[in-house]
Design an enzyme around this catalytic site. Sequence first.
Site, mmCIF file in Angstrom:
data_model
loop_
_atom_site.group_PDB
_atom_site.id
_atom_site.type_symbol
_atom_site.label_atom_id
_atom_site.label_comp_id
_atom_site.label_asym_id
_atom_site.label_seq_id
_atom_site.Cartn_x
_atom_site.Cartn_y
_atom_site.Cartn_z
ATOM 1 N N GLY A 75 0.779 -1.232 0.000
ATOM 2 C CA GLY A 75 0.000 0.000 0.000
ATOM 3 C C GLY A 75 0.806 1.275 0.000
ATOM 4 C CG HIS A 86 18.792 -7.236 35.834
ATOM 5 N ND1 HIS A 86 18.571 -5.955 35.372
ATOM 6 C CD2 HIS A 86 19.964 -7.208 36.492
ATOM 7 C CE1 HIS A 86 19.587 -5.197 35.730
ATOM 8 N NE2 HIS A 86 20.447 -5.935 36.401
#
Length: 865
Positions: A112, A817
């Site tokens: 497109g 973490h």
Amino acid sequence: MTMVLDLTEIHAAMTAEVGGKAANLGELTKAGLPVPPARVLTTQAYRQVAQGLETTGEGLAERARRHLLDAPVPPDVREAVVGAYASLGDDVPVAVRSSATAEDLPFASFAGQQDTFLNVVGAQAVVAAVRRCWASLWTDRAVAYREAAGIDHASVSLAVVLQVMVDARVAGVMFTANPVTGRRREIVIDASPGLGEAVVSGAVNPDRFVVSDGEILERRAGDKKVTIRPLPGGGTERVETAGDGLCLTDGQVHELAALGARVERHYDAPQDTEWALDHDGRLWLTQARPITTLYPLPEPKGPGLRVYFSVNVVQGVMGPITPMGIAAFRLVSAGGAGLFGHGPADPRDGAPFFAVSGERLWFDITTAVRSRPGRALFGRLVTLGEARTATVMQRLFQDPRLARLTTSRRGFLRGAGRFAGHLRLPARVLTALVSPRRALASVARIGADVDRRLRVPGSATPAQRLDHAERVLAGTFPRIISIMPTVITGYALFALASRLSGVPVNEMGDVLRGVPHNPTTEMDLALWELSTRIEPEPFRELSVAELARRYREGRLPPAAQREIAAFLDAYGHRGVAEIDLGVPRWSEEPEHILGALANYLRMKDDDLAPSALFARGEREARSAVVRISARAGRGRPWRAAVVRYALRRTRTYAGLRELPKFHLVKTLAAVRRSLLVVGAHLADLGVVDAPGDVFFLDLREARASLGGGDLRALVAARRETYERERRRRHVPRVLLSDGTEPEAVPSAAAPDGSGALTGTAASPGTVTGPARVVLDPVGAHLEPGEILVCPSTDPGWTPLFLTAGGLVMEMGGAMSHGAVVAREYGIPAVVGVADATHRVTTGERITVNGAAGTVVHEAGSTTSA
């Protein structure tokens, strides 16, 4: 180059002459697939009209369009267009379709981005439509798309397809793999009456059909309120319609699915096709291109459905890993497999469970998913480390295709026994229970041993450096993982304290604040302390790039120059995406550290200083130990003593969880330094252009090229692949071998309709402040008190934590973490928040409730969702 070609003269390798769309249509025609007749005006015509077009500078898109719309069409080009049109028939209706050389590519569809003009009738109308097609190469959207895909504007040209219109009764699109779930060979068809433009443009809610293995799994009727139809004499019209019932019969759906399967077999890859069914009931293909959004599949290492777990996502490294980084992890994984007695014959091949796809690391966890012990162990681990993955795994456990295999537990127990023996697990656990001093001394000895193993003589030859690299990569992991029994002891005691006290684990987070022996925390605090000892002026006045230049030239103020050098001597082996040894370390590129220092020097409130927060966290943790122990001891004094003992041991050992990775990253950095020497040798030989190119080879290739050769083309191709993968926006947490991404994305809204974003509670506390969305920490600017919103984190991110008021992460669990570090700093944190970086905008005020696991937009605030 010929100006006009018939589709029968075109094949897939002619993209430079005819563009991607026409090349695919020619390939389909040659394969005997039903494609409407067409002629192609080649890129030669475009280049004649585009002569003199400047493809750089301000206002490029508008300037280029105006050039192509105003420039005269050379007579030979006009004659070629008119002749091509006439050869299709007398005033036959055609679709005039753009076909760019950067279009329908395996990594970028450009769907497109350029224009198509339907039902064009008459030679003059066709010439005008061709000119507008040329100009559409420079629409704002096409220019932006090329820039995002890293494609040079000057390298792009445009061909134009003149294709006989199909008078479609029904048309639409068909994917030969499910574009939502990723499942291969599950064909998805969208269909609507009239021309396919209604479906392609999104103007209509089409009927949807899903087909797998010859069975129609889904039939869903759309409203189909709009039909686009051709007009006599040219052009189209939109007609309001009542879309009752389905527009395709089951027989037509099966015929379409069979056609899609033929297309996929021809290309040997899933395809996005456009199709039309004419009034005579004949099917036509009007386009085919690769489905660029599918994640590539790992090479299967076993029969049946396989389950792959992303190492990258868990480590917070969403980008690709360099080829040498992957080679390093093959050796590391082989060392890990050897602990269970399953090492490969050649460690450079990696562990049997190691896989690579999309230049990222995966573990094949099928065996764990299909065994009772594996489900129990893996399920608990991912619950702690990556909560959203835990949801995925629970769903997989219910999949009948992954039912538990009835096998003896003897093999599992034998492997577990070998693992425990290699790690001296019982002895280390006992030491951790009775003597923290001896346990910590043992951990320190492991670190010293790793450092000793990493030393390589400066006089070592390139071959000796490669030998050394292979030895330390294969041997370091078994050494550093022996720290984990001590860590596990601490967390096991944490769970015991929870059980004895009756306090849920998720309500004991304060105990884990300000824990000692965490190398990441120590690094962050060392950087903060550094900021208190240097002159602030240059950091407040100069850009990060200028600071880095002056540091490299030794021209910062003496104290700053000396202190930064000392910090990088201790921690310069770290960096962002540090699990990849192909990525520069802070010692090589100190910009991130200098930017963090500039952030710290803007802090004016001593109470918000990281050292003060850390000290406060320690005090609150000790208070929490007393409070929880007292609760456990109500009526049972012995429980208070056990809980107090358990929680103190937990605090002693919990910070060590970051230490194995710290040593692994130090190993990778040392190997990187050696490989740069090897790379310099290869550059001197002309094998590669620069020392850093060695990271786009693997260890075997580097060794084989020590005597010479030319690998520059190989390096360039791999670098291009690496850069392309860096632009990939989505990486699955879990991937099945049939392409399915099984993750269930949670609703963005909280159940009460408050509009809150929900995730996993990670660090208690509530904070309201402006959000700062950060996708890459290098050069990130975070004002004190801003709430950091990011995809995930590794230790390279944590300098930002010291000025953050709160943390929101898309990935992670309670023990990931980012969650651990946030708790240590007392920063409220919520992790596992789906699409947080898209649903929150920088500057928007949000409230983070780290205990409830919610992120709430302040009243009057808007989101980008």
